[in-house]
Design a protein around this motif. Sequence first.
Motif, mmCIF file in Angstrom:
data_model
loop_
_atom_site.group_PDB
_atom_site.id
_atom_site.type_symbol
_atom_site.label_atom_id
_atom_site.label_comp_id
_atom_site.label_asym_id
_atom_site.label_seq_id
_atom_site.Cartn_x
_atom_site.Cartn_y
_atom_site.Cartn_z
ATOM 1 N N ALA A 101 42.995 24.083 42.126
ATOM 2 C CA ALA A 101 43.237 25.472 42.541
ATOM 3 C C ALA A 101 43.463 25.517 44.044
ATOM 4 O O ALA A 101 43.115 24.589 44.776
ATOM 5 C CB ALA A 101 42.055 26.369 42.167
ATOM 6 N N VAL A 102 44.059 26.613 44.483
ATOM 7 C CA VAL A 102 44.103 26.957 45.907
ATOM 8 C C VAL A 102 43.238 28.198 46.050
ATOM 9 O O VAL A 102 43.423 29.173 45.311
ATOM 10 C CB VAL A 102 45.539 27.246 46.397
ATOM 11 N N ILE A 103 42.286 28.160 46.962
ATOM 12 C CA ILE A 103 41.431 29.326 47.187
ATOM 13 C C ILE A 103 42.006 30.129 48.343
ATOM 14 O O ILE A 103 42.132 29.620 49.459
ATOM 15 C CB ILE A 103 39.979 28.903 47.510
ATOM 16 N N LEU A 104 42.389 31.361 48.054
ATOM 17 C CA LEU A 104 42.906 32.286 49.067
ATOM 18 C C LEU A 104 41.771 33.183 49.522
ATOM 19 O O LEU A 104 41.057 33.756 48.686
ATOM 20 C CB LEU A 104 43.999 33.170 48.464
ATOM 21 N N VAL A 105 41.602 33.327 50.823
ATOM 22 C CA VAL A 105 40.552 34.189 51.368
ATOM 23 C C VAL A 105 41.199 35.230 52.276
ATOM 24 O O VAL A 105 41.882 34.889 53.241
ATOM 25 C CB VAL A 105 39.512 33.377 52.167
ATOM 26 N N HIS A 106 40.989 36.486 51.926
ATOM 27 C CA HIS A 106 41.511 37.605 52.714
ATOM 28 C C HIS A 106 40.372 38.116 53.595
ATOM 29 O O HIS A 106 39.386 38.662 53.097
ATOM 30 C CB HIS A 106 42.039 38.700 51.785
ATOM 31 N N ALA A 107 40.485 37.915 54.883
ATOM 32 C CA ALA A 107 39.402 38.223 55.811
ATOM 33 C C ALA A 107 39.164 39.723 55.915
ATOM 34 O O ALA A 107 40.100 40.502 56.109
ATOM 35 C CB ALA A 107 39.719 37.660 57.186
ATOM 36 N N ARG B 236 32.444 32.694 61.477
ATOM 37 C CA ARG B 236 32.440 33.047 60.054
ATOM 38 C C ARG B 236 33.611 33.969 59.733
ATOM 39 O O ARG B 236 33.937 34.860 60.517
ATOM 40 C CB ARG B 236 31.134 33.749 59.674
ATOM 41 N N VAL B 237 34.189 33.724 58.567
ATOM 42 C CA VAL B 237 35.171 34.646 57.999
ATOM 43 C C VAL B 237 34.569 35.174 56.708
ATOM 44 O O VAL B 237 34.354 34.420 55.755
ATOM 45 C CB VAL B 237 36.523 33.955 57.724
ATOM 46 N N HIS B 238 34.237 36.462 56.708
ATOM 47 C CA HIS B 238 33.709 37.134 55.522
ATOM 48 C C HIS B 238 34.887 37.823 54.847
ATOM 49 O O HIS B 238 35.676 38.498 55.520
ATOM 50 C CB HIS B 238 32.677 38.204 55.910
ATOM 51 N N GLY B 239 34.995 37.664 53.534
ATOM 52 C CA GLY B 239 36.150 38.295 52.915
ATOM 53 C C GLY B 239 36.108 38.302 51.412
ATOM 54 O O GLY B 239 35.059 38.121 50.787
ATOM 55 N N ARG B 240 37.285 38.527 50.867
ATOM 56 C CA ARG B 240 37.490 38.530 49.426
ATOM 57 C C ARG B 240 38.363 37.332 49.098
ATOM 58 O O ARG B 240 39.385 37.109 49.745
ATOM 59 C CB ARG B 240 38.192 39.806 48.964
ATOM 60 N N GLY B 241 37.926 36.572 48.125
ATOM 61 C CA GLY B 241 38.665 35.380 47.759
ATOM 62 C C GLY B 241 39.178 35.445 46.340
ATOM 63 O O GLY B 241 38.691 36.218 45.517
ATOM 64 N N GLU B 242 40.175 34.623 46.081
ATOM 65 C CA GLU B 242 40.706 34.504 44.723
ATOM 66 C C GLU B 242 41.220 33.089 44.516
ATOM 67 O O GLU B 242 41.840 32.501 45.409
ATOM 68 C CB GLU B 242 41.822 35.518 44.474
ATOM 69 N N PRO B 243 40.941 32.523 43.340
ATOM 70 C CA PRO B 243 41.509 31.221 43.032
ATOM 71 C C PRO B 243 42.932 31.376 42.512
ATOM 72 O O PRO B 243 43.197 32.223 41.662
ATOM 73 C CB PRO B 243 40.575 30.675 41.946
ATOM 74 N N VAL B 244 43.831 30.588 43.039
ATOM 75 C CA VAL B 244 45.206 30.550 42.545
ATOM 76 C C VAL B 244 45.334 29.266 41.735
ATOM 77 O O VAL B 244 45.213 28.162 42.286
ATOM 78 C CB VAL B 244 46.216 30.566 43.711
ATOM 79 N N PHE B 245 45.539 29.420 40.431
ATOM 80 C CA PHE B 245 45.591 28.274 39.545
ATOM 81 C C PHE B 245 47.019 27.759 39.374
ATOM 82 O O PHE B 245 47.983 28.392 39.796
ATOM 83 C CB PHE B 245 44.979 28.626 38.185
#
Length: 198
Positions: A123-129, A91-100
């Motif tokens: 979109a591209v979903i970026l996830v910062h672990a 699992r990677v738990h993190g903060r994500g953001e959609p890049v439109f």
Amino acid sequence: MGKTYERIDDRLRAFIDAQPVFFVASAPLSGDGHVNLSPKGRAGTLAVLDEHTVAYLDFGGSHAETIAHLRENGRITLMWCAFTGPPKVLRVHGRGEPVFRDDPRWTELVPKFGDADGPGLRAVILVHAELVSDSCGFAVPFMDYREERTQHAQYFGRKSDAQFATYCERKETNVASIDGLPALPVPLPERTDHAPVH
């Protein structure tokens, strides 16, 4: 026994790259809101960008729950299971953001997925672990991968980008989550990065 890791090292990256499916979990802040859990496939649509960042391509579909939750609170968990070989759940738990499409980072991110880019990309979903962890996976069954499904790419491949934008705008569950949170911003900007024709 499960372990936690400070980064996505080469061994963990190899495990991620070997899995044909992963799962995405997100939730609204509201205690009575709906938790979302989605399977993701389509070969090549997930990339480990560095030791603390994962990204995946978000294609059109019937809902946009993950986008809505990320816009509200950013919480996200990605999970991979070993269906072959030694048992493992990662699992990677993190903060994500959609890049439109109108985000300046779009033109830098999309080429990282090569041929996996295609029609219906919204979109591209970026996830910062923030936490990387594994567990035994002893209860995960052995399953054999057979082949990719092609229906999704074929369905959206029959639509022009303008028709896809109209599809997104008219689908209420793309514009808002099932709890009413803002999801995909519409109208969807036109792609100007020369998306491949399939």
